[in-house]
Design an enzyme around this catalytic site. Structure first.
Site, PDB file in Angstrom:
ATOM      1  N   ASP A  13      12.438  47.845  20.161  1.00 25.02           N
ATOM      2  CA  ASP A  13      12.712  47.057  21.351  1.00 25.02           C
ATOM      3  C   ASP A  13      14.012  47.592  21.955  1.00 25.02           C
ATOM      4  O   ASP A  13      14.793  48.256  21.267  1.00 25.02           O
ATOM      5  CB  ASP A  13      12.847  45.588  20.958  1.00 25.02           C
ATOM      6  N   ASP A  15      16.424  45.930  25.019  1.00 26.44           N
ATOM      7  CA  ASP A  15      17.509  44.999  25.312  1.00 26.44           C
ATOM      8  C   ASP A  15      17.670  44.007  24.165  1.00 26.44           C
ATOM      9  O   ASP A  15      16.738  43.290  23.803  1.00 26.44           O
ATOM     10  CB  ASP A  15      17.238  44.253  26.618  1.00 26.44           C
ATOM     11  N   LYS A 188       3.198  42.755  23.615  1.00 25.55           N
ATOM     12  CA  LYS A 188       3.752  41.951  22.535  1.00 25.55           C
ATOM     13  C   LYS A 188       3.621  40.461  22.868  1.00 25.55           C
ATOM     14  O   LYS A 188       3.862  40.091  24.012  1.00 25.55           O
ATOM     15  CB  LYS A 188       5.231  42.291  22.319  1.00 25.55           C
ATOM     16  N   ASP A 213      14.787  42.091  18.286  1.00 21.86           N
ATOM     17  CA  ASP A 213      15.663  40.929  18.138  1.00 21.86           C
ATOM     18  C   ASP A 213      14.957  39.613  18.431  1.00 21.86           C
ATOM     19  O   ASP A 213      15.540  38.546  18.243  1.00 21.86           O
ATOM     20  CB  ASP A 213      16.882  41.068  19.059  1.00 21.86           C
TER      21      ASP A 213
END
Length: 267
Positions: A13, A15, A188, A213
């Site tokens: 991922d 950001d 996702k 995250d």
């Protein structure tokens, strides 16, 4: 128990995992260097379909990370590959930005705009150029039973300063309220995006780890696709939030820096 040493490809991922806003997270570039030294590889993976891969390549370059375009994969590209496998050169009513329209045209699809054009699919992306007319036309076709696809389900897109803008998931709910139908989602946290990546890049699932995250997108993707998962606590998810969640990752690290250090230690 999965073995971190056996992972060959890391799906990253961006950001909150590799950078925050316009700043690289400490240790991110070192992590890529460690993967190179260990003959491992990576792929940046984003749900944001309002931009194409080149927009992310340019942003990463501005942050000091230069890489080939093929190292970035978006839910928009995943959707084009999924649909090409279903029906090449299909007619599509697309709710998307000009960049996403360009991606679909380059993939060989015919885009239709208005009523009475009999599309094969309605596709909803993160359309920051959305109009009421676009939504109305899409709802008419969806209500008629035209197959309906969405690139990703995120309700909000995070902005700098802790702010948000409505994302594709909000539009999914708008359309559902009018039509009673929900789309098949490619991005996702659904396994389709991992299956498409495996087809394109030749990965085997046992060799892949999803790193991110967000528990409900990144980590849930890995769980749904039955691949290894690594949650980093450098973005949205805190240690307390992780411990209180019912979503469990295979590995937990403060950031990519510590993940890289562990890879060096385990080698």
């Amino acid at each position: 128990m999965r073995d971190l040493r056996e992972i060959k490809y890391f799906l990253l991922d961006m950001d909150g995992t590799f950078y925050l806003g316009d700043e690289l997270i400490d240790g991110s570039m070192d992590f890529l260097d460690i993967l190179k030294m260990q003959d491992k590889d990576f792929l940046f993976l984003t749900n944001n379909s309002s931009k194409n891969r080149m927009a992310y390549v340019e942003k990463l370059k501005r942050l000091g990370c230069e890489l080939e375009p093929d190292k970035v994969f978006t839910s928009g590209e995943a959707t084009t590959i999924y649909l090409k496998n279903m029906k090449p050169k299909a007619k599509i009513l697309l709710l998307g930005t000009p960049l996403l329209e360009e991606e679909f045209i380059d993939a060989g699809f015919e885009l239709v705009k208005g009523r009475g054009e009999s599309p094969d699919y309605v596709v909803l992306g993160f359309d920051t150029t959305i109009t009421y007319e676009k939504l109305w036309i899409a709802c008419d076709y969806i209500r008629e039973g035209i197959p309906y696809i969405a690139t990703h389900p995120d309700y909000n897109c995070p902005l700098e300063g802790g702010k948000f803008m409505p994302d594709a998931g909000a539009m999914i709910d708008f359309i559902a309220a009018s039509t009673g139908r929900r789309p098949h989602v490619i991005g996702k946290p659904n396994a389709d995006i991992i299956n498409v990546i495996c087809d394109k890049y030749g990965y085997n699932k046992e060799d892949i780890a999803m790193v991110g995250d967000r528990l409900y997108t990144d980590i849930k993707t890995g769980i749904n696709a039955d691949i290894a998962t690594v949650v980093v606590l450098s973005g949205e998810t805190s240690r307390i939030q992780y411990e209180e969640s019912d979503i469990d990752a295979d590995f937990v690290y403060p950031s990519l820096k510590e993940l890289g250090e562990d890879l060096k230690r385990l080698k």
